[in-house]
Write a protein that holds these residues in place. Structure first.
Motif, PDB file in Angstrom:
ATOM      1  N   GLU A   1       0.839  -1.194   0.000  1.00  0.00           N
ATOM      2  CA  GLU A   1       0.000   0.000   0.000  1.00  0.00           C
ATOM      3  C   GLU A   1       0.876   1.246   0.000  1.00  0.00           C
ATOM      4  O   GLU A   1       2.047   1.219   0.370  1.00  0.00           O
ATOM      5  CB  GLU A   1      -0.926  -0.009   1.211  1.00  0.00           C
ATOM      6  CG  GLU A   1      -0.212   0.011   2.555  1.00  0.00           C
ATOM      7  CD  GLU A   1      -1.169  -0.001   3.725  1.00  0.00           C
ATOM      8  OE1 GLU A   1      -2.304   0.481   3.570  1.00  0.00           O
ATOM      9  OE2 GLU A   1      -0.776  -0.494   4.815  1.00  0.00           O
ATOM     10  N   LEU A   2       0.313   2.343  -0.491  1.00  0.00           N
ATOM     11  CA  LEU A   2       0.991   3.634  -0.587  1.00  0.00           C
ATOM     12  C   LEU A   2       2.161   3.646  -1.570  1.00  0.00           C
ATOM     13  O   LEU A   2       2.992   4.559  -1.544  1.00  0.00           O
ATOM     14  CB  LEU A   2       1.493   4.102   0.796  1.00  0.00           C
ATOM     15  CG  LEU A   2       0.438   4.211   1.905  1.00  0.00           C
ATOM     16  CD1 LEU A   2       1.087   4.628   3.220  1.00  0.00           C
ATOM     17  CD2 LEU A   2      -0.666   5.178   1.513  1.00  0.00           C
TER      18      LEU A   2
ATOM     19  N   THR B   1      -2.237   6.105  -3.682  1.00  0.00           N
ATOM     20  CA  THR B   1      -3.341   6.173  -2.712  1.00  0.00           C
ATOM     21  C   THR B   1      -3.875   4.797  -2.341  1.00  0.00           C
ATOM     22  O   THR B   1      -4.945   4.692  -1.735  1.00  0.00           O
ATOM     23  CB  THR B   1      -4.486   7.026  -3.289  1.00  0.00           C
ATOM     24  OG1 THR B   1      -4.866   6.497  -4.571  1.00  0.00           O
ATOM     25  CG2 THR B   1      -4.060   8.473  -3.433  1.00  0.00           C
TER      26      THR B   1
ATOM     27  N   ASP C   1      -4.690   1.812  -0.211  1.00  0.00           N
ATOM     28  CA  ASP C   1      -4.813   1.735   1.254  1.00  0.00           C
ATOM     29  C   ASP C   1      -5.371   0.361   1.608  1.00  0.00           C
ATOM     30  O   ASP C   1      -6.539   0.075   1.349  1.00  0.00           O
ATOM     31  CB  ASP C   1      -5.740   2.849   1.748  1.00  0.00           C
ATOM     32  CG  ASP C   1      -5.772   2.935   3.277  1.00  0.00           C
ATOM     33  OD1 ASP C   1      -5.363   1.961   3.943  1.00  0.00           O
ATOM     34  OD2 ASP C   1      -6.222   3.972   3.784  1.00  0.00           O
TER      35      ASP C   1
END
Length: 264
Positions: free
Chosen positions: A153-154, A207, A209
């Motif tokens: 993630e990210l 983005t 998540d």
């Protein structure tokens, strides 16, 4: 002296005439020995039924038929071995006919041999190669493999995630197998993008998540003819798992009871 000159000239002219006749005769003999296809072999399209209506697709001929009867036959896969009698030849005229519809994906090339024999069964010629190449038609749909991948993630934009691959049974190196990839779901196109030529999937924005969504299932489209409107399209699935990173601060959620303090 004039009489002697005339005799000499006659001898010279006679010699030239003999040489010319000899050369001409040698040339004729060479022509008589020539072996050839009257109609050269040609490429044949797959899925084309009209060939069966033609009088012939080729013709074999022996020069020996100018002086005696010849019997013609074909040998090889598609003639006297499976698929038997797909191609036949008129035993007297040497006309080669086809009796079925060709499929390049099944057999891209037929290697036949034309045979010419005298009535007593002896060979009039060496066997002649007849190679028939089947021309490709865009008649196969791209097939995609099931693909899985993962990414933290990210992750930053352009981070590589995975690659999906399509196969197409049509002829390699042609537009019929030139694949263009795309993501079908517009909602997922905000999170990932795909290289239309290679099938590589990348992160679109940083983005992702895992706490909000931990798995994405993408429907990938593969269209041959390099994505042209008249191309065939196949679909496949790419499942992408979002991996956790340490991005959340721990919180203490235990409740404590307040008890009175008793003095000794």
């Amino acid at each position: 002296m004039p009489k002697l000159f005339g005799i000499s000239l006659f001898i010279v002219l006679l010699g030239l005439a003999i040489l010319k006749t000899s050369a001409s005769g040698g040339q004729q003999k060479k022509i008589r020995q020539k072996r050839e296809w009257i109609i050269p072999p040609r490429k044949l399209k797959e899925n084309y039924a009209e060939y069966q209506r033609w009088d012939s697709i080729a013709k074999i001929r022996s020069d020996e038929e100018t002086r005696t009867s010849i019997r013609y036959s074909l040998t090889g896969p598609g003639a006297d071995s499976p698929p038997i009698n797909l191609f036949t030849v008129d035993r007297d005229k040497g006309l080669v006919k086809i009796h079925g519809v060709l499929d390049r994906e099944e057999t891209p090339t037929y290697h036949l041999r034309g045979v010419a024999k005298f009535l007593n069964g002896s060979y009039a010629e060496k066997d002649i190669d007849l190679i028939i190449k089947v021309e490709d038609e865009n008649d196969c749909v791209p097939v995609l493999n099931f693909t899985t991948g993962s990414v933290p993630e990210l992750s930053a934009r352009d981070t590589f995630v995975t690659k999906i691959t399509a196969t197409d049974a049509d002829e390699e190196g042609t537009l019929h197998t030139k694949i263009s990839y795309s993501i079908a779901e517009k909602s997922h196109a905000d999170m990932f993008y795909i290289n239309r030529e290679t099938g590589q999937i990348f992160v679109m924005h940083n983005t992702l998540d895992r706490e909000k969504k931990d798995t994405y299932t993408l429907t990938i489209k593969a269209t041959d003819m390099n994505g042209a409107p008249n191309g065939f399209t196949g679909t496949g699935t790419a499942v992408i798992k979002i991996l956790d990173v340490n991005d959340n601060i721990p919180t203490l959620e235990k409740n404590f009871e307040t008890k009175p303090v008793i003095s000794p």
